[in-house]
Design a protein around this motif. Sequence first.
Motif: not given
Lengths: 455, 455
Positions: A86, A88-94, A164-165, A167-168, A367, A371, A375, B163, B361, B364, B368, B375, B452, B454
């Motif tokens: 996971r 630490s700062e942007e857990p929603d970016r994969f 989720n994919l 957007s992230k 951020r 994005d 995108f 988009v 944090l 962010l 998030i 979304f 949020g 997967l």
Amino acid sequence: VDDGERLGLEDSEVVKKFPKIPSMPISADTADTIFRSLEGARVPHEWRDTLKAKVGRVGPGPTMLNFTYQGENKMATIHNVFAVIRGSEEPDRFVLLGNHRDAWTYGAVDPNSGTAALLDIARRYALLMRLGWNPRRTIILCSWDAEEFGMIGSTEWVEQNLVNLGSKAVAYLNVDCAVQGPGLFAGATPQLDDLLVEVTKKVKDPDSEDMTVYEKWTTTNKGISIQRLGGVDSDFAPFLQHAGVPSIDLYYGRDFPVYHTAFDSYNWMTTYGDPLFQRHMAVAGIWGLLALHLANDPIVPLNYLTYTAELQEYTKVLSNLLEGSVTLRPIIASIQQLAAAAKEAEEEVKKLKEQENVGDLLVLKKRILNDRLMFAERGFLDAEGLQGKQWFKHLVYGPSSDLESKLVFFPGIIDAISRSKRTNKTEGQAAIQHEIWRVARAIQRAAYALKGELT
Amino acid sequence: VDDGERLGLEDSEVVKKFPKIPSMPISADTADTIFRSLEGARVPHEWRDTLKAKVGRVGPGPTMLNFTYQGENKMATIHNVFAVIRGSEEPDRFVLLGNHRDAWTYGAVDPNSGTAALLDIARRYALLMRLGWNPRRTIILCSWDAEEFGMIGSTEWVEQNLVNLGSKAVAYLNVDCAVQGPGLFAGATPQLDDLLVEVTKKVKDPDSEDMTVYEKWTTTNKGISIQRLGGVDSDFAPFLQHAGVPSIDLYYGRDFPVYHTAFDSYNWMTTYGDPLFQRHMAVAGIWGLLALHLANDPIVPLNYLTYTAELQEYTKVLSNLLEGSVTLRPIIASIQQLAAAAKEAEEEVKKLKEQENVGDLLVLKKRILNDRLMFAERGFLDAEGLQGKQWFKHLVYGPSSDLESKLVFFPGIIDAISRSKRTNKTEGQAAIQHEIWRVARAIQRAAYALKGELT
């Protein structure tokens, strides 16, 4: 999926996926014996070098071959396996690393060489984590099932997680047959080219003393040679061609002779493929470093100037295939828009990198820029997809129906050109021009997404 | 669009958009004269109350009516006009207010009452900006062209910006015929219900002393009455039904008698519609405050518990229409998933609101969470769209082909039920069940997006 809509073995949707003609890979020796016993037309020129018998014929007759095929027609459950670190700062970016786990036979190359590399990356990341490290963004290691059965494992997962994919997901890094022999081969969407090249400079070449992968790779190819991902060869296809996620595909060696046969074994690997497993190590090194940069760099390392240059190359190749009043002007104009947006983004990246990392606004600014970089690739997707293959939404990279075409870009245009040979000229040209407009609009959407502003 | 793909007036795509039977609105007086001169079958029961002649007949004959229709078949350029107030902290998040500007005739109601309200909002925001205010997120005032001509202005713009809207639009707030008479009417996607209700508590009712809009509205309707946006009535359709952007539609009064006639004039408005223009003021107040909250609140005010409750209502209504082995179980299960995600999101919103607004944090974390809230609505979109109407991607709200159905939700299921009456029972039920699965998967996607994570 615990409780989903299920098709039965007799449903037409299921039945049509199974071939009616059984097939089986055989060795050259066996093929030789069969061909020598046949009469009729001679084997095609392309086959002759790989067959011992120079005068093989393809029948029909007089030999009758008794072919027993034992297949099981049954329901089976498949399992994708994930490991998540996971962010630490942007857990929603994969950042996703994927490799399939199912094999036709022993699968020492296909896919276990890739799985071994993935497991070694997991081991290395675990060492880092014990030192207190955590990535800025979330890293996901994916072990796909049922790739050989139509990429079902990854495809179903991508479809299920599409929002989720879409957007992230920052990038998807695929390795299938990691080691097939010597020499690095890499495919990428072009905004990842720079990162790929930089990373190869940091990994030791497995087959030379005192050389980096980069040095060996560029010496062998007389420059940088990166393939494109228009084929539907491995699990990057759903990520890139359906969901628009920037992707990479890596492997050492190519066209290995035991592909999909019972000879794809540990014995083959230790004898021919990679006796000392250094190539496995090199793949793990490149693959793991790519993910580290994508997950850790404050600004995601995606460069669209490279994409622009690549698209320009495509228009040059394409212009030689067009005739009459068909014009590439719309695509050329939209590439210019993408170039302007890419240039602007590059300058903003430079500026943001120079600023010190403090303050709420700067956090948001990074951020927001990230994005846009993430995108932009989605812009190439089109809601209507490729004509006749609507699931394929990407208009730059995807499968062409023209199997003789060697071109790996703009499949909709390539298909329209093929079809035009079988229709009247006016209609054919209008259809090509329409596909050119569709691609132009897709590139324009990517430019808008990269610019990040509405029209 | 300066340089786009163009269709000619003779292209089949263009020709098929024009009706072959000319039509013209006429007054009840004129209709009465015509009907009284006809013989044949009597007028339908539904018409009789609005016609003076109780014994009108619909022909054929003996009267011959001389109908002269003067139409221009020409190319015209349309212009969408935008005003942008750039967000100070999250300029890449868009709150859009839209109204069309083109009218059939004078258009005092349709659309000028809405345009007047939009201009007044612009005036009010300008006053705030002179005091130093800037919204956190970007506010865009949109004046659409060619709404009456098939919503071309907004639709083309949404398609071109798909988009950026898909990844950045928080909400779209539509007003078309702002004032048609007394009484507030509002439509919304359900996650906006709470905000809408709260805002009506802050605006003075235009037709009562010492009452808020909320008090009058809920007294008249004996509770809160919010419509849903499944129709294709105004410019919210492309935003919601194609791009999945949470939407609201507002108006005072309904079914005004001079709709689309030459009597929709300033004179009608000052005599009947809104003599003192207080209703215009009320619409501007509600509309402008909605946008202020969506653009300024640190956590975007979208509540999916309301959406969940609404979806549950739909399953109750739907269950009465189903027979045989068709089951709503898949939808009920996915609504439970959405409910769990909505509950979780609500708790996270509470927690984040309690924390003080400091630290990288936390900035962010809010972004998030806001992304997830934004979304979730996109999850209801389906790449394949509604059967036979593929452009409509939203599986909860969209147009049904069954014109007799009063149901404004799950159009794919409603259509399958209609079609089942004309096919054999087994096939019909299988088709309904398949559409139920598609909706279930869409709701599940929304749940995943809101969560949020997967799968």
